[in-house]
Scaffold this motif. Structure first.
Motif, short mmCIF file in Angstrom:
data_model
loop_
_atom_site.label_atom_id
_atom_site.label_comp_id
_atom_site.label_asym_id
_atom_site.label_seq_id
_atom_site.Cartn_x
_atom_site.Cartn_y
_atom_site.Cartn_z
N GLY A 58 33.38 50.26 49.82
CA GLY A 58 33.68 49.10 49.91
C GLY A 58 35.29 49.11 50.87
N PRO A 59 36.26 48.26 50.79
CA PRO A 59 37.17 48.22 52.36
C PRO A 59 38.10 49.44 52.71
N ASP A 94 36.69 46.07 44.46
CA ASP A 94 36.27 44.63 44.76
C ASP A 94 37.63 44.23 44.92
N PRO A 96 41.66 44.11 45.60
CA PRO A 96 41.93 44.53 47.53
C PRO A 96 42.68 45.41 47.69
N TYR A 172 43.74 35.98 49.51
CA TYR A 172 43.63 37.45 49.78
C TYR A 172 44.35 37.85 51.43
N ASP A 174 45.21 39.46 55.01
CA ASP A 174 44.53 40.32 56.33
C ASP A 174 46.29 40.85 55.32
#
Ligand code: ATP
Length: 300
Positions: A58-59, A94, A96, A172, A174
């Motif tokens: 993921g991120p 998932d 953030p 969300y 950045d």
């Protein structure tokens, strides 16, 4: 029986009320924190291994060493039961990162349950909640889920009665905001006289809205004392919140320490319309419709 992999799903949270009291002698703030678990999930899989390891799908920006909150949870549980933390943790993110939705705390709660099952420790809910509180103020709620009032640093939990389901849209940003930096900014604004510091109380209006399932009343009762600090550190959030209000959200607020913004919709259809309007505004890195409350950590 040989257990191979245990997979656990864990929800993100939004704070329906986050009231921050004065700084205590130990440096923490007394809080009134009304947590609400929403249908946005991380998954943590625990498998037997020679040593503790973490992989993340993921991120970017999530540590894979001993600093990862899921790894800390596995190490704490292993110490508690007197065994080696020989587990491979795989996290599918998932939620953030540094978004004010307690993703790291959620992964810690998931790792506690996954290792408890994998190692057949069967510690029970009370012990898991106790270990969770040692890992962080938001970790016990991720075990519990639903909607709950958290007192103290947020870890002394009482479930709240809720009628029905509420529909939300999350916007969300950045990049994240650091929780300690947001608390420090809150202290600074208060010291400068720009924000009042009063003893926090659970909002009666909020409790009544939850009990009756009244989304309009809930929208009016949403409150976050950290919002001025988050807006001060990230001024663009002001316009982001205004977009949601203009698009008909019943209420809007920064989630926890931000920068994720939460918007309350009147219905599932309204959430879809709101999500489209927020997307079109171009002010958010991503937009997600979700619902709550949902249960806490659950075996998959
Ligand atoms: P909160 O809402 O509890 O204030 P948050 O949602 O703003 O937290 P997290 O996503 O929990 O923030 O992560 C904050 C920091 O913790 C990250 O920047 C990262 O460095 C670290 N971290 C450690 N373990 C994890 C994890 N499993 N997932 C995400 N971040 C983690």
């Amino acid at each position: 029986m040989i257990v191979t992999t245990v997979t656990v799903r864990v929800p993100a949270k939004v704070n329906l009320q986050l009231s921050v009291g004065p700084v205590r002698d130990d440096g923490y703030h007394d809080l009134v924190n009304v947590f609400h678990a929403v249908s946005l999930f991380d998954e943590v899989a625990a498998a037997p291994a020679d040593a503790l390891s973490v992989t993340v799908e993921g991120p970017a920006g999530v540590p894979t060493g001993p600093d990862n909150l899921a790894a800390r949870a596995a190490a704490l549980l292993a110490e508690h039961v007197g065994r080696r933390p020989d587990v491979a943790l795989h996290i599918r993110k998932d939620i953030p990162v540094a978004g004010g939705m307690a993703g790291g705390s959620a992964d810690a709660a998931a790792a506690l349950l996954a290792c408890d099952v994998l190692w057949e420790a069967r510690l029970g809910r009370e012990t898991l909640l106790e270990l969770a509180a040692r890992l962080g103020s938001d970790v016990p709620f991720a075990l519990l889920g639903g909607t709950a009032v958290g007192l103290g640093r947020g870890e002394r939990l009482t479930p709240v009665e809720v009628t029905g389901e509420f529909h939300w849209v999350f916007g969300y940003a950045d990049g994240g905001l650091s929780t300690p930096a947001v608390y420090a900014e809150c202290d600074r604004l208060r010291a400068a006289g720009e924000q009042d510091s009063v003893w926090p109380q659970v909002s009666d209006d909020l409790m009544a809205a939850l009990k009756t399932g009244d989304a309009e009343a809930l929208g009016r009762a949403l409150h976050n004392d950290l919002q001025p600090a988050a807006l001060s550190l990230r001024p663009s959030l002001r316009d982001a919140l205004a977009v949601g209000r203009a698009a008909g959200a019943l209420g809007s607020l920064v989630s926890g320490s931000g920068p994720t913004c939460a918007f309350l919709a009147a219905s599932l259809d309204h959430a879809a319309e709101l999500a489209a309007a927020l997307n079109d505004s171009g002010r958010f890195a991503a937009v997600r419709p979700v619902s709550g409350p949902v249960p806490g950590v659950t075996l998959v």
